[in-house]
Structure formats: C-alpha cells, structure tokens
Design a protein around this motif. Structure first.
Motif, PDB file in Angstrom:
ATOM      1  N   ASN B 119       0.786  -1.368  -0.035  1.00 38.35           N
ATOM      2  CA  ASN B 119      -0.066   0.009   0.122  1.00 38.35           C
ATOM      3  C   ASN B 119       0.679   1.278  -0.178  1.00 38.35           C
ATOM      4  O   ASN B 119       0.302   2.425  -0.402  1.00 38.35           O
ATOM      5  CB  ASN B 119      -0.863  -0.193   1.352  1.00 38.35           C
ATOM      6  N   ASP B 120       2.190   1.268   0.612  1.00 39.33           N
ATOM      7  CA  ASP B 120       2.777   2.315   0.642  1.00 39.33           C
ATOM      8  C   ASP B 120       3.960   2.589   0.108  1.00 39.33           C
ATOM      9  O   ASP B 120       3.966   2.927  -1.195  1.00 39.33           O
ATOM     10  CB  ASP B 120       3.128   2.654   2.203  1.00 39.33           C
ATOM     11  N   SER B 154      -0.138   1.010   9.030  1.00 38.68           N
ATOM     12  CA  SER B 154       0.174   1.134   7.553  1.00 38.68           C
ATOM     13  C   SER B 154      -0.832   1.674   7.091  1.00 38.68           C
ATOM     14  O   SER B 154      -2.116   2.056   7.706  1.00 38.68           O
ATOM     15  CB  SER B 154       0.382  -0.211   7.005  1.00 38.68           C
ATOM     16  N   SER B 155      -1.025   2.153   5.658  1.00 40.22           N
ATOM     17  CA  SER B 155      -2.182   2.636   5.104  1.00 40.22           C
ATOM     18  C   SER B 155      -3.262   1.519   4.933  1.00 40.22           C
ATOM     19  O   SER B 155      -4.403   1.969   4.442  1.00 40.22           O
ATOM     20  CB  SER B 155      -2.011   3.632   3.804  1.00 40.22           C
ATOM     21  N   THR B 176      -6.707   4.385  15.251  1.00 43.67           N
ATOM     22  CA  THR B 176      -6.481   4.958  13.939  1.00 43.67           C
ATOM     23  C   THR B 176      -7.722   5.609  13.308  1.00 43.67           C
ATOM     24  O   THR B 176      -8.622   5.288  13.173  1.00 43.67           O
ATOM     25  CB  THR B 176      -6.494   3.736  13.117  1.00 43.67           C
ATOM     26  N   GLN B 178      -7.493   7.339  10.256  1.00 44.62           N
ATOM     27  CA  GLN B 178      -7.776   7.162   8.891  1.00 44.62           C
ATOM     28  C   GLN B 178      -8.442   5.831   8.422  1.00 44.62           C
ATOM     29  O   GLN B 178      -8.482   4.748   9.130  1.00 44.62           O
ATOM     30  CB  GLN B 178      -6.347   7.243   8.253  1.00 44.62           C
ATOM     31  N   LYS B 180      -8.811   2.685   5.989  1.00 37.64           N
ATOM     32  CA  LYS B 180      -7.945   1.451   5.144  1.00 37.64           C
ATOM     33  C   LYS B 180      -8.196   2.100   3.988  1.00 37.64           C
ATOM     34  O   LYS B 180      -8.816   2.169   3.172  1.00 37.64           O
ATOM     35  CB  LYS B 180      -8.469   0.331   5.384  1.00 37.64           C
ATOM     36  N   LYS B 181      -6.868   2.084   3.134  1.00 33.68           N
ATOM     37  CA  LYS B 181      -6.553   2.332   1.708  1.00 33.68           C
ATOM     38  C   LYS B 181      -7.317   1.136   0.895  1.00 33.68           C
ATOM     39  O   LYS B 181      -7.047  -0.053   1.298  1.00 33.68           O
ATOM     40  CB  LYS B 181      -5.299   2.274   1.457  1.00 33.68           C
TER      41      LYS B 181
END
Lengths: 407, 320
Positions: B119-120, B154-155, B176, B178, B180-181
């Motif tokens: 993802n990153d 992580s994203s 968290t 954000q 999840k991507k």
C-alpha cells in the motif's frame, strides 16, 4: 575496424551492443538519456538481441538489473546524478548479491541547487556501496572500459557490479573519434556469458540475497565483498593487458602523464584530466617539471600504484571535482591516507576543489595550483583546502547576486 | 449481485493437495494467517516458482543458511519486489529465447509483500509492473500494519484499531483515525487480467482462485487476509476463526476481478461486526472502559456502504 565521430553516450551504447548484453532496464535522466535511446532503437530495429524494459525509477531499474543478473543474464544499464542516488539503497543490495553487471553513471552535480553539468559527488556517493568504480577520460575509453568491465564483473574472483563514470556534457555530448572494434575481436576478448553461479532454474532451485541473523555471519559476507573488490585490481590489470594485446590500447588503474622526472604532480580524474594534461604541457614548455596522475580505478583504490608514481616528488596537488562539506575533497583524504606510511612521500600534499557543476578549470587556475605547490615546498606550510574560483567567476556571480537583490 | 457460478476445480477441502512446499518450523510467529495462505497458495502454484520477497515479516522465512522452500527465493528490498520480479521474468524470457535456458527450466515469478509495502512504499513499483503487464503473481499478506517492526500503522490499518503508532488516548480515543486504503480498487484501475482477495479460512475459495489465475498471462494479484496473533493480540490458535469472522461479518469481502470486472465469490451472513472486533485486543478500546458507539457505528456504516451497491439498500449490520 571502423572509426567514427561519436558522443560519449553513443560510445557507451556501442559498448553495450558489442558486449552482447541480454538485458537493459532503463530510466531516463539528463545527460544519460541518449544511451538508452540509442539502445532502444537498436533493440527495436533488431540489431541488438536484447530485452529492453522502460522502468519506473532508478530504484526499480537497479533492482531489475540485479535480479536479472542473479538469473544469469548479461545486464547493462545507465543513470546519472539524482538517479544514482535514488537507487542508492539498491546499489548496496546488488553488490551484496554479488551479481555481475555494468552500470554507467554520466556524472552531474547533485541538487540543491539543481544543475545539469558534471562533478563527481554523485558517483563518489556510491564509493562505499561495493561496486567497482572506473572513471574514464575519453569517448574511446568509455567503449573500451565497458568491454573490460564485463570481464572484471564476471570474473569469479570479483563477482561485483561495475560502475563506470563519464562526465556529463564534456563526454556525454562531445564527439570524439572512436574506434568501434569488430565483433569477432570483441568475442575473442569477451565471450558470451555463461554464468556458473547465478541462476533461477526449475531444475536447480536457489536462494539469493537471504537475510542473516547475527554479526558474525554479516561480517563474514561484508568482508568477503572487501576481499573481492580488492581482487578486482589484479583482475583489472590482467584484463587490461589482454585488451591491449587484442586491441592495442593500454589502460591502467592509475594513468601517469609525464611523471617520471616530475617534481610536482597534479592528481585528477575523468575528462577534466585533458585540461590538466594541457596545462602540464604548457608548464613543461617553460621547463617546469610537472606531471599528472589520473586515477582511473577508484574502487578498489589503487594504493600501491599511487605510491609508486608519487614517491619522491616535491609536492602533490589533488584536484577534487567534488566537495564533502565540512571536510573538503573526498579523494584528497584517500590519497593522503595512501601516502601516510610512505617514507619518501611528497613533501606537501595540497587540496583543491575545482570544476564543481562543470565550472571550467582554466590554465590560470592550474598556474595558481603550481604556485601554491612551490610556495608550500619553500615555506613548509601547506594551505587548507582551496576552491578554484577566478576573479571573473566572482565578477559574474556578483552580477547575479545584484540581480537577485543580494549584492 | 454477480456471484461466480462456474464449476470450480476445487469442490471441497479434500481436493486440496496434501503436498507441502513449505517445510514446518520457520521463524514466523505461530498462528500467522499469512503463512497459512502462502502454504495453501503454493499447493496450487507448485514447486517451479521463484519467490521475490520484499522486506517484511516473510523476510524471516529465509534466514541463512536455512530456507523452508523447495523452490527459489530472491530477497530484494521493501520498495522494489515487483521490479525484482520484472528483472527475473525479463531475464528468463530472453535467456529462453536465446536458448541459454531450457523451456522446462522456466519458473513462475511470485512477489511476496506485506500490506505496508503493497500500500505504501512499494505501490509505485507495483503500479509500474501492472502497467507493463508483467506475467507474474503477487501475494500481499495483509496483516493491516507494519507487523515485522512491532505493529505500527500502515495505510492498510483499519479505522478504529490500535497500532503502536496510533495508540488510543485522551485526545484520540478511537485509535487509527484514517480509513484503510482500498488497494484492491487501486489495482483494479489497472485492469490486470486476474486479481482476487482471499482468506486462509476459505482454502477452497483460495485454491480455486489460484487455479483460475493460472490461465491468464500477465499480472495475477492476490490480497490475503492475514490474521496476526501478535499484532492483533488474540490467541494464536484462533487465526482461522478470526479470518472466518472477518468474512462472515462482511469486513473482508472475498472477490475477484477479471480484466477489471468484479464479482464476489462468497456472500457473507453479515454477522454483527462486534463479534469480530471483540475477539481482538486491538479493538479493546472500543468497548472498555466505555463503549465508543460512534466509532463502531462508522465501522458498521462502512461495511454497509461497501455491500449495499451489490446487495440492495437494507442495512446489513445490526445497527443497535
């Protein structure tokens, strides 16, 4: 045997073509791009039986070069400056994988400020990666060195990638007469690659680049790289001797120019050496005994050879076309460490920084260097690192500063 | 709802090969869901593979001088395993073309990365090989954090969960913040010939997907749900159970996309997502000392928002 007017970039492409490379992963960056453009054209027209892949970054490009070499392909690639640094993590990795391939760096000053013209901070940032480093002076030498580099990289005593440096603009875009050797001669010197130690085959599974736990295992493999790199000096000299016997052109780890009776020596690398040699000739016309030493093999560092050329000289001036802020010239430190235990070392070793970002080194600057060497010998006082920068340079700079409102 | 109704190569668990391609006793954590997925995947892929590994948990599979595989292994670095796969595939192709490598010595090239890499830091190199239509497999073991370094965000880390760099506290009780991507959709935008999500709790689904992927030349991409006992804090005997719950609550959809065309392979029962959340310590702060209803509601809404276009308009999660 054909002689053509070729740019350094074109000569590099010819080196790759004659080497019969299997694979070229590529990513563009000025002033290197012409190399991969030429190879791409040759691959697409069918004159090179090579797999060419446009990659997404130098990091990916160096990775792909390394894994293809680990699979048993003969691999060539090229980059420059920011690109070399962007891939730097993988330079250490591919050297640790002990895979042979050849990478060209067309040197260019590093950002910031961003620029296009050459100095050697880019290639010297790869100094400790484990790659063998050869720095060339002419377009002919680029082509010839690529052929030699594959022999060195693929030698069992070495098994390390080879990085060849040539100066951006001064060589990359300058045409010089270059002899393009015939393929039969080249194959006699550099046969088709038959890897004995690098492969991924269904019938022969292999693990490469595996992790280690603990310092004793790590130290073992890291020191092996040092020994292998050290071996490359002897291998280079053997390969150069064979090259001379087939092609007639001689190359050495350290190239002496009028050093034999010289009292004063200027040490340089790469294409600006041409300017240095011209200055030496002018000084000689005046009866001053000046010589020049060109460092061609930068890794492994040719300590012994250097000592031999520098022993008994009155003074030595090292011109670094690079700068380690807070220290000075990178090569100056290496050269002086080579001389420390030499009882008959030069009486004075001076450090000059010149040619940063492609700035010219004029005859006046070489004269200044000579004066400074003579002064040091007379007074016994050796100056700190000095920047070669003329009054005219300063005048031009002041104009810019005025325009920028900082005058 | 487009559910794949073709006859499958694997009808039930007994159809899965008993051959093992990973020796037991690796340095990975016990109960690693990602390792179970890899073990199942290799049963379909067979022995003639070269695994190109990115830095992550699975780096520890091969520690000198040991290697649990019958096949080949290439460790690259974090950002560039797909580029490493490109080099090997290109080299094998040209060497076979030139007659320097025999056709029968050819290998399937398999990239192995964690979710942080996928993802990153490794997304660029992945996008590039998808665009180049590289013929390879990609297995991302998604344990939803940088687990090998001790579980940092992580994203791919889910909203409302705890990692060691998104620790719930007074200012930010939810952990968290954000979402999840959506790596699957990022990959799908490239329209690779085959891609799927898998879970180690669903070995028949997993095996069928690898079998199906084999018919396609080009990128074949898999994201496996990878329950992580040490990072998510649950007993290492519960990995398969956690994986099952993730599928059953709808939080981990099992799906595939052929040349970009999406279909789901398992329709979940939509158990309340709390049953999944309470089973892992990484969600403890959502229930103790007070229940964070707002955070849990967002998690439920996200599941609903995901499934509703495929299944209809009714809320699927118990909204109580």
């Amino acid at each position: 045997m054909v002689k053509e007017m070729l740019t350094g970039n074109f000569a590099a492409a010819w080196g790759a073509r004659l080497s019969g490379v299997d694979y070229v992963p590529a990513f563009p960056i000025t002033p290197q791009t012409e190399i991969i453009e030429v190879i791409s054209k040759w691959v697409n027209s069918g004159v090179m039986d090579t797999k060419f892949t446009n990659m997404d970054s130098e990091h990916s490009m160096i990775t792909a070069a390394g894994t293809a070499a680990a699979t048993g392909a003969r691999v060539f690639s090229a980059t420059s400056s920011q690109g070399l640094l962007y891939g730097c993590e993988m330079l250490y990795a591919v050297a640790g994988w002990r895979v042979p391939f050849v990478l060209i760096n067309v040197s260019r000053g590093l950002s910031a400020p961003i620029t296009l013209e050459p100095d050697h901070n880019d290639v010297l940032s790869a100094r400790d990666t484990g790659l063998i480093q050869l720095h060339v002076e002419t377009c002919q030498e680029i082509l010839d060195t690529i052929l030699m580099a594959f022999r060195i990289a693929e030698d069992e005593r070495v098994f390390l990638p080879v990085l060849i440096n040539m100066d951006g603009f001064y060589l990359s875009f300058t045409r010089e007469p270059v002899e393009i050797p015939g393929l039969d001669e080249v194959r006699e010197f550099l046969p088709e690659y038959r890897p004995g130690h690098a492969f991924f085959l269904a019938s022969k599974p292999m693990a490469q680049g595996v992790a280690v736990l603990g310092g004793s295992v790590y130290s073992y493999f890291r020191y092996q790289m040092h020994l292998a790199s050290s071996n490359a000096l002897r291998v280079h000299n053997e390969v150069a001797a064979e090259f001379k016997s087939i092609f007639g052109r001689a190359y050495s780890a350290v190239e002496p120019f009028k050093t034999e009776d010289a009292e004063y020596i200027i040490l340089m690398t790469n294409s600006f050496t041409v300017k240095g040699k011209d200055a030496v000739n002018r000084f000689r016309e005046k009866g001053i005994k000046v010589g020049l030493v060109r460092l061609r093999l930068v890794r492994p560092f040719p300590f012994q050879e250097l000592r031999e050329y520098l022993r008994g000289k009155k003074a030595l001036a090292v011109i670094d076309q690079n700068i380690s802020p807070g220290s000075g010239g990178i090569l100056y430190n290496e050269v002086t460490s080579a001389l420390y235990h030499e009882p008959n070392r030069p009486g004075a070793v001076l450090s000059f920084i010149g040619g940063l970002g492609g700035k010219d080194i004029s005859l006046a600057e070489f004269s200044f260097i000579l004066d400074e060497m003579q002064k040091s010998v007379e007074t016994g006082i050796v100056p700190e690192t000095q920047l070669l920068y003329t009054e005219q340079d300063m005048k031009n700079m002041n104009n810019f500063l005025n325009i920028a409102g900082k005058g | 709802m487009n559910v794949n109704m073709e006859k499958s190569a694997y009808e039930n668990f007994k159809d899965i090969s008993q051959d093992e391609h990973i020796a037991p006793g690796t340095a990975l954590c016990s109960g690693c869901g990602g390792l179970l997925a890899l073990r199942l995947a290799l049963k379909v892929l067979g022995e003639n593979v070269v695994i190109v590994n990115a830095a992550g948990c699975f780096t520890l599979l091969s520690v000198y001088p040991f290697n649990p595989f019958r096949s080949s292994w290439m460790y690259t670095a974090m950002a560039c395993a797909p580029a490493g796969a490109q080099g090997i595939r290109d080299a094998l192709d040209i060497l076979i073309k030139k007659g320097k490598v025999k056709k029968e010595d050819d290998l399937k090239v398999v990239v192995l990365t964690g979710d942080g890499t996928a993802n990153d830091i490794g997304l660029q190199a992945t996008s590039a090989v998808l665009q180049r239509n590289l013929d390879f497999y990609y297995l991302c073991y998604d344990n939803e954090a940088y687990s090998n370094t001790g579980f940092q965000m992580s994203s791919a880390t889910p909203f409302g969960s705890k990692t060691n760099t998104s620790v719930p506290g007074g200012v930010n009780p939810g952990g968290t913040a954000q979402k999840k991507k959506d790596l699957f959709e990022i990959w799908r935008a490239h329209k690779p010939p085959y891609m799927a999500t898998i879970a180690p709790s669903h070995p028949v689904d997993l095996s069928n997907k690898f079998k199906k992927a084999a018919q396609f030349k080009g990128p074949k991409l898999f994201i496996t749900f990878a329950p992580c006992p040490s990072g998510w804090s649950f007993d290492d005997s519960k990995s398969v159970e956690i994986s099952k719950l993730a599928v059953q609550t709808g939080i981990w959809p099992l799906k595939e996309a052929i040349c970009g065309e999406l279909s789901h392979t398992v329709i979940p029962k939509f158990k309340p997502v709390e049953t999944y959340l309470v089973a892992q310590e990484r969600y403890d702060h959502l229930f103790h000392p007070v229940k964070q209803v707002d955070v849990i509601r967002v998690i439920k809404e996200d599941i609903d928002h995901y499934w509703q276009p495929y299944l209809g308009v009714e809320p699927l999660q118990d909204q109580s």
